[in-house]
Design a protein around this motif. Structure first.
Motif: not given
Length: 456
Positions: A307, A314, A319, A321
């Motif tokens: 990330a 995070f 978010h 990934w």
């Protein structure tokens, strides 16, 4: 719930302490030789240490085995670039209007990144691993032999110290019997002296002999206590434990001829087997060094998630990934090490030659011990028969001299001399009986069959 837990822990504590505090035997227990040896095999600290070495070797073998199983590691990486590393690129790469001779410096990357993943590796081929498995198994067998050799030593030490205590106690019994006889004689002489039937010098001579005998008994009592304490140390029981040894059965006139008829297979000795196993371990060490010339192949796989962000967010659900994965093989081929392995092999072979010399000396020593033990047992049996005849003769002389003294046909000096001779003959006989048993133990030990002493 907490109260029950603490109650259980306290109960376990006190039960554990009570078990640890239990004596291996009760105070005053009468022990035979076989029972003493069994206690020694169970409680001696040297045996316990040897058994711990066995356990350690077993765990070492399992540890080496584990290196051939899949290795799984999880890892994580967080980077916070206070200043993103700059990168220089030629002009015109990103801007066609710029001069190609210019250098543009830009920052590639983001200030913060997180990476987490799992890596798996599997050894496919390693000659060193295969040799290591054999060495670990051999090492385990080596420590098992060391335990058996320690048990042999404990059996032998317990037997010899047991015989030592018995021998001293027999001497004490002999002195006690002579003390009782002298005590009765003193009473007779005193009565005669009081009635003017004996001289005062005769009465004093008996008292002097009696005092000397009592002094010997006091010294012998100290010796018995000392030898018992050492026996308890060898047996691994607390020295403050009171023990009694079973009295020796003198009605058993059988001689240890069975020990003389044994097959003298000295290869059964554990000290020789230990040296053989040491040589085997040294050979495996040479093979292990040689395995450094072989290539090593392993497989690996890696799955990770990454990330990136300009700030630490995070943990937010939105978010993104990014997953990465790879598999591969790793081959390592040794080419040149400056002749290190060559000289390591030479050193190991030198150690092997030294072990061979040790084996030769051990075999010669074993042969000498066996021949000496056979000679010692034969001579001990011969001496025992002579001492037995001498004891019977001394008993007859003492009885006859006592009868002559009571009839007034023999002086007191003859009676005292006969008493002294009888005491010495009986003491010599007792010592020789124990010498025969000790010689038997030596013969069993010289052939690596000391455990047979438990069955006799």
């Amino acid at each position: 719930m907490k109260k029950q837990l603490w109650t259980g822990l306290i109960a376990v504590f006190f039960v554990g302490n009570s078990l640890m505090a239990q004596e291996p035997i009760a105070d005053g227990e009468v022990l035979t030789l076989q029972e003493s040896i069994q206690l020694g095999l169970k409680h001696n600290t040297e045996i316990k240490k040897a058994q711990l070495d066995e356990d350690a070797a077993d765990h070492q073998r399992k540890e080496i085995t584990g290196t051939g199983l899949p290795q799984v590691d999880a890892y994580g990486d967080y980077n916070n670039f206070l200043d993103v590393y700059p990168q220089a690129i030629p002009g015109g790469v990103l801007d066609p209007n710029s001069d190609p001779s210019d250098i543009n410096v830009i920052a590639f990357g983001v200030p913060q990144s997180v990476k987490a993943g799992v890596q798996v590796s599997q050894l496919i081929f390693s000659q060193s691993y295969l040799v290591g498995l054999k060495a670990a198994k051999t090492s385990e067998e080596f420590y098992q032999l060391m335990t058996r050799m320690t048990e042999e030593d404990i059996i032998y030490d317990v037997a010899l110290n047991y015989y030592s205590v018995i021998s001293t106690e027999l001497q004490m019994d002999n002195l006690q019997a002579n003390h009782d006889q002298l005590k009765r004689l003193e009473e007779i002489i005193r009565s005669q002296y009081e009635n003017d039937l004996a001289r005062k010098v005769d009465y004093n001579r008996v008292k002097v002999n009696l005092t000397t005998l009592e002094t010997e008994m006091d010294n012998l009592e100290i010796a018995i206590e000392q030898r018992k304490n050492y026996l308890k140390l060898v047996m691994g029981i607390p020295v403050n434990t009171e023990i009694e040894l079973a009295p020796y059965d003198f009605s058993d006139k059988s001689l240890p001829l069975q020990a003389l008829q044994m097959d003298p297979d000295l290869g059964q000795r554990y000290d020789l087997k230990v040296l053989e196993k040491q040589q085997e371990l040294n050979d495996l060490n040479v093979d292990n060094i040689k395995s450094g010339y072989y290539p090593t192949l392993s497989a690996f796989a890696d799955v990770n998630y990454n990330a990136f962000s300009s700030e630490f967010d995070f943990l937010s659900t939105g978010h993104v990934w990014y997953r990465g994965a790879l598999v591969g093989l790793k081959l390592s081929v040794p080419i040149f090490d400056g002749f290190q392995k060559k000289h390591k092999i030479a050193q190991a072979r030198v150690e092997g030659q030294k072990i061979k010399y040790d084996q030769y000396m051990a075999e010669q020593n074993a042969e000498a011990e066996y021949l000496n033990a056979v000679k010692k047992l034969n001579n001990s049996i011969k001496s025992l028969k002579a001492q037995e005849s001498n004891l019977e003769l001394s008993e007859d002389v003492f009885k006859q001299t006592g009868q002559l003294y009571r009839e007034g046909l023999s002086p007191l000096t003859d009676l005292l001399d006969a008493e002294t001779s009888l005491r010495q003959a009986r003491s010599s006989y007792y010592r020789q009986v124990i010498n025969v048993k000790t010689a038997e133990a030596d013969l069993y030990k010289s052939t690596g069959q000391i455990e047979k002493i438990i069955k006799n």
